[in-house]
Design a protein around this motif. Structure first.
Motif, PDB file in Angstrom:
ATOM      1  N   ARG A  25     -23.677 -56.569  65.121  1.00 43.03           N
ATOM      2  CA  ARG A  25     -24.028 -56.768  63.663  1.00 43.03           C
ATOM      3  C   ARG A  25     -22.893 -57.913  63.068  1.00 43.03           C
ATOM      4  O   ARG A  25     -23.218 -58.558  62.363  1.00 43.03           O
ATOM      5  N   PHE A  26     -21.867 -57.647  62.952  1.00 48.47           N
ATOM      6  CA  PHE A  26     -20.790 -59.214  62.661  1.00 48.47           C
ATOM      7  C   PHE A  26     -21.444 -60.107  63.248  1.00 48.47           C
ATOM      8  O   PHE A  26     -21.276 -61.393  62.441  1.00 48.47           O
ATOM      9  N   ASP A  27     -22.328 -61.293  64.774  1.00 50.52           N
ATOM     10  CA  ASP A  27     -22.237 -61.870  65.042  1.00 50.52           C
ATOM     11  C   ASP A  27     -23.105 -62.472  63.404  1.00 50.52           C
ATOM     12  O   ASP A  27     -23.651 -63.491  63.519  1.00 50.52           O
ATOM     13  N   SER A  28     -24.639 -61.639  63.570  1.00 45.05           N
ATOM     14  CA  SER A  28     -25.906 -61.322  62.583  1.00 45.05           C
ATOM     15  C   SER A  28     -25.138 -61.966  61.266  1.00 45.05           C
ATOM     16  O   SER A  28     -25.248 -62.589  60.689  1.00 45.05           O
ATOM     17  N   TYR A  29     -23.410 -60.759  60.795  1.00 48.44           N
ATOM     18  CA  TYR A  29     -23.318 -60.859  58.946  1.00 48.44           C
ATOM     19  C   TYR A  29     -23.105 -62.913  59.137  1.00 48.44           C
ATOM     20  O   TYR A  29     -22.823 -63.365  58.479  1.00 48.44           O
ATOM     21  N   LEU A  30     -21.612 -63.085  60.691  1.00 46.63           N
ATOM     22  CA  LEU A  30     -21.309 -64.174  60.399  1.00 46.63           C
ATOM     23  C   LEU A  30     -23.106 -65.605  60.056  1.00 46.63           C
ATOM     24  O   LEU A  30     -22.469 -66.441  59.142  1.00 46.63           O
ATOM     25  N   TYR A  31     -23.640 -65.213  60.895  1.00 54.50           N
ATOM     26  CA  TYR A  31     -24.716 -66.270  60.880  1.00 54.50           C
ATOM     27  C   TYR A  31     -25.227 -66.521  59.379  1.00 54.50           C
ATOM     28  O   TYR A  31     -25.466 -67.465  59.455  1.00 54.50           O
ATOM     29  N   ARG A  32     -25.248 -65.446  58.240  1.00 55.34           N
ATOM     30  CA  ARG A  32     -26.154 -65.052  57.439  1.00 55.34           C
ATOM     31  C   ARG A  32     -25.192 -65.853  56.305  1.00 55.34           C
ATOM     32  O   ARG A  32     -25.612 -66.814  54.921  1.00 55.34           O
ATOM     33  N   GLN A  33     -24.399 -66.259  57.193  1.00 53.38           N
ATOM     34  CA  GLN A  33     -23.217 -66.266  55.235  1.00 53.38           C
ATOM     35  C   GLN A  33     -22.736 -67.427  55.974  1.00 53.38           C
ATOM     36  O   GLN A  33     -22.111 -68.008  54.942  1.00 53.38           O
ATOM     37  N   ARG A  34     -23.035 -68.474  56.966  1.00 47.44           N
ATOM     38  CA  ARG A  34     -21.946 -69.776  57.673  1.00 47.44           C
ATOM     39  C   ARG A  34     -22.616 -70.446  56.249  1.00 47.44           C
ATOM     40  O   ARG A  34     -21.489 -71.608  56.049  1.00 47.44           O
ATOM     41  N   ALA A  35     -24.314 -70.468  56.036  1.00 49.99           N
ATOM     42  CA  ALA A  35     -23.983 -71.491  55.189  1.00 49.99           C
ATOM     43  C   ALA A  35     -23.670 -71.487  53.886  1.00 49.99           C
ATOM     44  O   ALA A  35     -23.093 -72.640  52.713  1.00 49.99           O
ATOM     45  N   ALA A  36     -22.905 -69.961  53.370  1.00 47.09           N
ATOM     46  CA  ALA A  36     -22.318 -70.464  51.950  1.00 47.09           C
ATOM     47  C   ALA A  36     -20.834 -70.758  52.138  1.00 47.09           C
ATOM     48  O   ALA A  36     -20.365 -70.912  50.965  1.00 47.09           O
ATOM     49  N   LEU A  37     -20.459 -71.953  53.284  1.00 43.24           N
ATOM     50  CA  LEU A  37     -19.028 -71.511  53.212  1.00 43.24           C
ATOM     51  C   LEU A  37     -18.232 -73.075  53.725  1.00 43.24           C
ATOM     52  O   LEU A  37     -19.664 -73.958  53.863  1.00 43.24           O
ATOM     53  N   PRO A  38     -18.037 -73.344  53.710  1.00 40.07           N
ATOM     54  CA  PRO A  38     -17.049 -74.904  53.299  1.00 40.07           C
ATOM     55  C   PRO A  38     -17.246 -75.033  54.930  1.00 40.07           C
ATOM     56  O   PRO A  38     -16.784 -74.556  55.426  1.00 40.07           O
ATOM     57  N   PRO A  39     -17.466 -76.542  55.056  1.00 36.02           N
ATOM     58  CA  PRO A  39     -17.492 -76.853  56.504  1.00 36.02           C
ATOM     59  C   PRO A  39     -16.166 -76.984  57.766  1.00 36.02           C
ATOM     60  O   PRO A  39     -16.158 -76.183  58.214  1.00 36.02           O
ATOM     61  N   PRO A  40     -14.842 -76.100  57.515  1.00 38.42           N
ATOM     62  CA  PRO A  40     -13.593 -76.270  57.695  1.00 38.42           C
ATOM     63  C   PRO A  40     -13.799 -74.159  58.489  1.00 38.42           C
ATOM     64  O   PRO A  40     -13.267 -74.192  59.484  1.00 38.42           O
ATOM     65  N   ALA A  41     -14.545 -73.378  57.369  1.00 41.46           N
ATOM     66  CA  ALA A  41     -14.589 -72.030  57.916  1.00 41.46           C
ATOM     67  C   ALA A  41     -15.892 -71.885  58.660  1.00 41.46           C
ATOM     68  O   ALA A  41     -15.406 -71.649  59.243  1.00 41.46           O
ATOM     69  N   ARG A  42     -16.760 -72.701  58.286  1.00 44.26           N
ATOM     70  CA  ARG A  42     -18.118 -72.929  59.339  1.00 44.26           C
ATOM     71  C   ARG A  42     -17.323 -73.236  60.954  1.00 44.26           C
ATOM     72  O   ARG A  42     -17.694 -72.280  62.099  1.00 44.26           O
ATOM     73  N   ASN A  43     -16.398 -73.913  60.615  1.00 46.47           N
ATOM     74  CA  ASN A  43     -16.371 -74.466  61.905  1.00 46.47           C
ATOM     75  C   ASN A  43     -15.884 -73.426  62.665  1.00 46.47           C
ATOM     76  O   ASN A  43     -15.455 -72.464  64.012  1.00 46.47           O
ATOM     77  N   GLU A  44     -14.620 -72.332  61.765  1.00 36.84           N
ATOM     78  CA  GLU A  44     -13.744 -70.835  62.070  1.00 36.84           C
ATOM     79  C   GLU A  44     -15.250 -70.281  62.652  1.00 36.84           C
ATOM     80  O   GLU A  44     -14.630 -69.543  63.624  1.00 36.84           O
ATOM     81  N   ILE A  45     -15.994 -70.163  61.721  1.00 36.18           N
ATOM     82  CA  ILE A  45     -16.322 -69.043  62.288  1.00 36.18           C
ATOM     83  C   ILE A  45     -17.613 -69.151  63.381  1.00 36.18           C
ATOM     84  O   ILE A  45     -17.734 -68.330  64.334  1.00 36.18           O
ATOM     85  N   ASP A  46     -17.805 -70.244  63.530  1.00 40.89           N
ATOM     86  CA  ASP A  46     -18.547 -70.836  65.175  1.00 40.89           C
ATOM     87  C   ASP A  46     -17.163 -70.484  66.287  1.00 40.89           C
ATOM     88  O   ASP A  46     -17.944 -69.916  67.099  1.00 40.89           O
ATOM     89  N   ALA A  47     -16.289 -70.827  66.368  1.00 42.82           N
ATOM     90  CA  ALA A  47     -15.122 -69.822  66.983  1.00 42.82           C
ATOM     91  C   ALA A  47     -14.955 -68.640  67.471  1.00 42.82           C
ATOM     92  O   ALA A  47     -15.090 -68.310  68.263  1.00 42.82           O
TER      93      ALA A  47
END
Length: 129
Positions: free
Chosen positions: A1-23
């Motif tokens: 569930r956490f991975d799908s949560y991250l995927y859903r929230q990713r677009a709302a985050l700034p680019p540096p945070a997206r990089n961390e989400i990907d990591a």
């Protein structure tokens, strides 16, 4: 569930945070596999589960609730909301990495012990000779 949560929230985050989400997302498959085998009461497993179920989603949800106009303003420590988000995600990723490595080291040690036992019991250098 956490991975799908991250995927859903990713677009709302700034680019540096997206990089961390990907990591963080890259860590999850191996960590999930390990957590499925580890007892629920293992303190490291509990920390990882708590981090993924409460702390990191809470950080992201709070970030999303901050109006965009306020995200670039610096606080008393000269840090913006965007920077705090990235700092929190970096810390979360480091903690998940640490737990994953610790649990993997435990598995490796158990494997090595089992291998030494089999070698000593059934190999050429038997203990009972």
């Amino acid at each position: 569930r956490f991975d799908s949560y991250l995927y859903r929230q990713r677009a709302a985050l700034p680019p540096p945070a997206r990089n961390e989400i990907d990591a963080i997302s890259q860590i999850l498959p191996s960590l999930k596999q390990t957590l499925e085998r580890v007892p629920d009461l293992d303190p490291d497993a509990q920390d990882a589960r708590r981090l993924m179920s409460k702390h990191l989603p809470g950080l992201i949800d709070r970030y999303v609730n901050v109006p965009p106009a306020y995200r670039g303003q610096k606080d008393g420590e000269d840090v913006t909301v965007d920077e705090r988000l990235v700092e929190g995600l970096v810390a979360g990723r480091a903690a998940l990495n640490e737990v994953s490595e610790k649990l993997a080291r435990t598995d490796v040690a158990a494997f090595e012990t089992q291998g030494r036992f089999i070698k000593s019991r059934y190999g050429e250098e038997r203990i009972d000779q």
